[in-house]
Motif scaffolding. Structure first.
Motif, short mmCIF file in Angstrom:
data_model
loop_
_atom_site.label_atom_id
_atom_site.label_comp_id
_atom_site.label_asym_id
_atom_site.label_seq_id
_atom_site.Cartn_x
_atom_site.Cartn_y
_atom_site.Cartn_z
N GLY A 281 5.80 -11.18 11.31
CA GLY A 281 6.04 -12.60 11.09
C GLY A 281 6.99 -12.86 9.95
O GLY A 281 7.45 -11.95 9.25
N THR A 282 7.30 -14.13 9.74
CA THR A 282 8.22 -14.55 8.70
C THR A 282 7.72 -14.08 7.33
O THR A 282 6.61 -14.41 6.93
CB THR A 282 8.36 -16.08 8.70
OG1 THR A 282 8.81 -16.51 9.98
CG2 THR A 282 9.35 -16.52 7.63
N GLY A 283 8.54 -13.30 6.64
CA GLY A 283 8.17 -12.81 5.32
C GLY A 283 7.57 -11.42 5.31
O GLY A 283 7.44 -10.81 4.25
N VAL A 284 7.21 -10.89 6.48
CA VAL A 284 6.63 -9.55 6.56
C VAL A 284 7.76 -8.54 6.71
O VAL A 284 8.63 -8.70 7.57
CB VAL A 284 5.66 -9.42 7.75
CG1 VAL A 284 5.11 -8.01 7.83
CG2 VAL A 284 4.52 -10.43 7.61
N SER A 285 7.76 -7.50 5.88
CA SER A 285 8.83 -6.51 5.95
C SER A 285 8.29 -5.14 5.58
O SER A 285 7.14 -5.00 5.14
CB SER A 285 9.98 -6.89 5.01
OG SER A 285 9.52 -6.92 3.66
N GLY A 286 9.12 -4.11 5.74
CA GLY A 286 8.75 -2.76 5.34
C GLY A 286 7.93 -2.04 6.39
O GLY A 286 7.62 -2.58 7.46
N THR A 287 7.57 -0.80 6.08
CA THR A 287 6.81 0.04 7.02
C THR A 287 5.39 0.29 6.57
O THR A 287 4.61 0.90 7.30
CB THR A 287 7.51 1.39 7.21
OG1 THR A 287 7.56 2.08 5.95
CG2 THR A 287 8.93 1.22 7.73
N MET A 288 5.01 -0.16 5.36
CA MET A 288 3.67 0.07 4.84
C MET A 288 2.88 -1.23 4.83
O MET A 288 3.44 -2.33 4.78
CB MET A 288 3.72 0.66 3.43
CG MET A 288 4.46 2.00 3.35
SD MET A 288 3.76 3.29 4.41
CE MET A 288 2.22 3.62 3.54
N ARG A 289 1.59 -1.10 4.88
CA ARG A 289 0.66 -2.24 4.85
C ARG A 289 0.90 -3.06 3.60
O ARG A 289 1.02 -2.53 2.49
CB ARG A 289 -0.76 -1.69 4.86
CG ARG A 289 -1.86 -2.69 4.49
CD ARG A 289 -2.33 -3.44 5.72
NE ARG A 289 -3.61 -4.08 5.51
CZ ARG A 289 -3.78 -5.40 5.45
NH1 ARG A 289 -2.76 -6.22 5.56
NH2 ARG A 289 -5.00 -5.90 5.30
N THR A 290 1.00 -4.38 3.75
CA THR A 290 1.12 -5.27 2.60
C THR A 290 -0.13 -6.12 2.45
O THR A 290 -0.85 -6.38 3.42
CB THR A 290 2.37 -6.17 2.71
OG1 THR A 290 2.33 -6.89 3.94
CG2 THR A 290 3.64 -5.33 2.65
N VAL A 291 -0.39 -6.55 1.24
CA VAL A 291 -1.61 -7.26 0.86
C VAL A 291 -1.20 -8.47 0.02
O VAL A 291 -0.26 -8.37 -0.77
CB VAL A 291 -2.52 -6.33 0.02
CG1 VAL A 291 -3.81 -7.04 -0.39
CG2 VAL A 291 -2.86 -5.05 0.79
N PRO A 292 -1.90 -9.63 0.16
CA PRO A 292 -3.07 -9.91 1.00
C PRO A 292 -2.66 -10.44 2.37
O PRO A 292 -1.47 -10.52 2.67
CB PRO A 292 -3.79 -10.99 0.20
CG PRO A 292 -2.67 -11.79 -0.42
CD PRO A 292 -1.60 -10.76 -0.76
N ASP A 293 -3.66 -10.82 3.15
CA ASP A 293 -3.41 -11.43 4.46
C ASP A 293 -3.53 -12.95 4.39
O ASP A 293 -2.76 -13.66 5.01
CB ASP A 293 -4.40 -10.87 5.49
CG ASP A 293 -4.26 -9.36 5.64
OD1 ASP A 293 -3.17 -8.89 5.97
OD2 ASP A 293 -5.26 -8.66 5.39
N SER B 188 0.83 -1.20 0.00
CA SER B 188 0.00 0.00 0.00
C SER B 188 0.87 1.25 0.00
O SER B 188 1.94 1.29 0.61
CB SER B 188 -0.91 0.01 1.23
OG SER B 188 -1.58 1.25 1.37
N THR B 189 0.42 2.28 -0.69
CA THR B 189 1.07 3.59 -0.63
C THR B 189 0.27 4.55 0.25
O THR B 189 0.65 5.72 0.38
CB THR B 189 1.22 4.18 -2.03
OG1 THR B 189 -0.08 4.30 -2.64
CG2 THR B 189 2.11 3.31 -2.90
N VAL B 190 -0.81 4.06 0.83
CA VAL B 190 -1.70 4.91 1.63
C VAL B 190 -1.64 4.55 3.11
O VAL B 190 -1.54 5.43 3.97
CB VAL B 190 -3.15 4.79 1.12
CG1 VAL B 190 -4.11 5.58 2.02
CG2 VAL B 190 -3.25 5.28 -0.32
#
Length: 719
Positions: A440-452, A429-431
């Motif tokens: 968790g494993t594989g989650v990175s960055g400071t912005m919301r990632t999709v999907p869950d 997401s850019t918003v």
């Protein structure tokens, strides 16, 4: 330093004329706002399509337009804390959901705020047609000339060359009188460019593109229920109600044919009209979407009650539908299979919808949204085009669960294997900043990632759907979202029987399970396949999320039966969202008006945006806060860069910045700490491991000689 005016950090929004009967008149100057008071500009209120479209003239002054004025929530720092607490098993407030009245009393706009907005609109000649029951939206209508005067806009007709369609939009940012800036979140209806589209796909083969057949082909309930163990939960949705979020209608005859084919029985589907919309007598091109949603929910949770909310396909329609569903409070699950790409959607419209999603979470309502069918390039069929990496809204909202897509293979009715669908929506997401629970494993960055999460969506392994008088095969993440919604209906039935809370905001609880030792027994981890920019991998990925459900085991984990906290250490992560403030908005921080800014009077540590507290030279208090959940067993360190700039002299502390974690004061800085540049501060928060804590900065300034406290690049790292 600079003299500061309290600026509203908000945006405006959108809604159509009728169809598009855009009369065009010769160019004319924008009318002066019809208000004597100083005005505050609303940033990010011009649709990006204006910059890429050809102006054709002015919207006629007498053209009728409708607007939805969205009002701000109150005490948002406490709301964020509350939402984290009610979704955390073991927390004292876990599962203590609010009624709509309780939410409005604690967090909603006040009646005085509604009356203030209503009074202003009426004074500008507009007719107030409705106020949402949760007081978050005031609807009004009037002529283009009246709208322009009320909001300081100029409405023009444009041609979008990418989509070859006309639309209307405001040429420049809207504004409101300064005395409304504290209560108005945004204004929708000033353009009608954004249209929500379905997230379903039919197979396209040389032999039978979009074929209608007399007998079903594709997966029926026995296959998808069997593959995901939905037939082993012992639940059928009895006593649970599900809302379908729709912009078109359906034929009840088609739904009954599906039920008859598969021997399904349950409560009759009913329609709830929003803003007068009801498409059922003559459904449009989206009929297949509505019937797909209903039939998949029926196949998973046949005894659940389905309420089909039908709204106008516009920003105002979407905002009003969100507000109505949560205010009605008739359902515990919402299934969404329509969306629009973030870059082509007006920011304040997304904020207004997300505010209702926050209310849904507070009331214990789960929301599942399709992540899109154009992979990591969600604007492929929109104005921005396929060159832009983008995700879909509402799936990018941090207060719902985005559902991606897979290709499912079965052996009879048993699970065989799963791979990523190559055009399943996913990305960054850019918003919206990354919420605290997204770890968790594989989650990175400071912005919301999709999907869950994800489930079957590839049309090559599609679903048998009865629509348009015959059987067709449908795929798309539009099929995945209602499948997960059906699962939530099953779970809520079981939770009630066990005397436990409903699923509520699903993502925090699903991520907790996925980060536990039982991950491999509760989810199918999809590790093959990719979309345009992201590949699957072990654990979380931006194509399939955590994977698809193993429903009976997931039930047991969520009900407290199988999942234990992970052993052997802590997964390294950074928990603060939007720590550099470069989104241009505060979220997920809660901040005083005007704190997050990019003004040149004080420089950022990096980039253009920062949090600027105080600096007024008069008695004033600013706050900046964010609530995070620190995993148990982790070492946690809070760090940030701070610059203190003052007109005071000497060592007496006149103006102060207090830094807190919960009720613990970590540091107090003052004008006596003034320096020429930024200094990094760090604090050990390991004592808060296993807890949800609010990090808060409070700047207090006395009545003379200004002091500015500038915060940037904040992080809360765990390891």
């Amino acid at each position: 330093m600079r003299p500061r005016s309290l600026a509203l950090v908000a945006a405006l929004a959108v809604l159509p004329l009728s169809a598009v009967s855009l009369g065009v008149t010769a160019a004319q100057a924008a009318p002066a706002p019809n208000a004597a008071a100083p005005r505050v500009s609303l940033p990010n209120t011009v649709t990006p399509a204006v910059a890429r479209s050809e102006k054709k003239g002015d919207v006629p002054a007498e053209q009728q337009l409708s607007v939805a004025v969205s009002l701000k929530l109150r005490d948002t720092a406490e709301l964020d804390r509350f939402l984290a607490a009610i979704a955390t098993p073991g927390a004292p407030e876990f599962g203590t959901h609010l009624t709509p009245q309780q939410f409005t009393d604690r967090f909603g706009p006040t009646q005085a705020a509604v009356d203030q907005v209503r009074g202003y609109l009426t004074a500008q000649g507009l007719t107030v047609s409705a106020v949402s029951d949760n007081r978050q939206v005031v609807d009004a209508h009037g002529t283009a000339e009246q709208i322009a005067k009320a909001f300081g806009t100029h409405e023009s007709a444009y041609l979008d060359p990418q989509q070859q369609r006309t639309f209307f939009a405001n040429d420049a940012a809207a504004s409101v009188p300064a005395d409304l800036a504290g209560v108005v979140q945004g204004i929708s209806g000033l353009n009608n460019h954004t249209v929500r589209t379905t997230r379903n796909v039919k197979p396209s083969t040389p032999a039978a593109p979009n074929a209608v057949t007399a007998a079903p082909s594709g997966f029926g309930p026995s296959q998808y229920d069997g593959a995901y163990n939905l037939n082993k939960t012992g639940a059928d949705g009895t006593g649970v109600s599900v809302a379908l979020w729709e912009f078109d209608g359906y034929s009840s005859t088609n739904l009954k044919t599906y039920d008859s084919q598969y021997g399904l029985t349950g409560p009759a589907v009913s329609t709830v009209s929003v803003d007068g919309a009801n498409y059922d007598s003559s459904p449009g091109e989206g009929q297949g979407e509505v019937e797909l949603d209903s039939e998949i929910v029926r196949g998973v949770a046949p005894k659940a009650t389905q309420l089909v909310y039908e709204a106008p396909n516009s920003d105002q329609g979407e905002i009003d539908m969100a507000a109505k569903i949560v205010a009605d409070n008739r359902v515990s699950v919402i299934s969404i299979s329509w969306g629009s790409c973030e870059p082509d959607t007006t920011a304040s419209s997304m904020t207004a919808v997300d505010n209702s999603f926050k209310q849904a979470a507070a009331q214990g309502i789960s929301i599942f949204s399709a992540s899109g069918d154009d992979g990591s390039r969600d604007c492929t069929r929109s104005t921005s085009g396929s060159s832009v990496k983008a995700v879909d809204f509402p799936a990018s909202s941090p207060h719902q669960t985005g559902v991606g897509g897979t290709n499912l293979k079965v052996s009879g009715s048993a699970y065989s294997s799963e791979s990523a669908w190559s055009t399943a929506g996913g990305g960054v997401s850019t918003v919206f900043a990354k919420p605290s629970w997204q770890t968790g494993t594989g989650v990175s960055g400071t912005m919301r990632t999709v999907p869950d999460v994800s489930s079957n969506a590839d049309p090559a392994s599609g679903f048998a759907i009865y629509t348009a008088g015959g059987w067709q095969v449908y795929g798309g993440t539009s099929a995945a979202a209602p499948l997960w919604s059906g699962y939530a209906a099953q779970f809520n039935q079981k939770a009630k029987a066990a005397g436990q809370p409903v699923l509520g905001e699903a993502s925090p609880r699903l991520y907790a399970v996925a980060n536990g030792s039982g991950y491999g027994t509760t989810f199918h981890d999809v590790t093959t396949g990719k979309n345009q920019d992201f590949s699957t991998k072990a654990g979380y990925d931006q194509v399939t999320g955590w994977g698809s459900p193993i429903a009976d085991a997931l039930d047991a984990a969520l009900l407290g039966g199988t999942t234990t906290p992970p052993t052997g250490g802590c997964t390294a992560a950074q928990l603060i969202g939007n720590g550099g403030f470069e989104t241009g908005t505060a979220a997920p921080w809660t901040a005083s008006t005007g704190v997050v800014d990019n003004a040149s009077g004080e420089a950022a540590h990096a980039g253009s945006w920062k949090a600027w507290l105080d600096g007024y030279g008069s008695a004033h208090t600013d706050t900046l806060a964010q609530t995070v959940s620190i995993p148990a067993g982790c070492k946690a360190t809070l760090s940030f860069w701070v610059h203190v700039d003052t007109a005071e002299s000497g060592s007496t502390a006149y103006d102060k910045l207090t830094v807190q974690a919960g009720s613990t004061t970590l540091a107090t800085l003052s004008n006596a700490n003034a320096a020429t540049g930024f200094v990094q501060k760090s604090f050990d928060l390991s004592a808060f491991a296993g807890q949800t804590v609010t990090v808060k900065f409070t700047g207090t300034e006395d009545a003379s000689l200004k002091t500015s406290f500038v915060i940037d690049d904040a992080a809360l790292s765990v390891s």
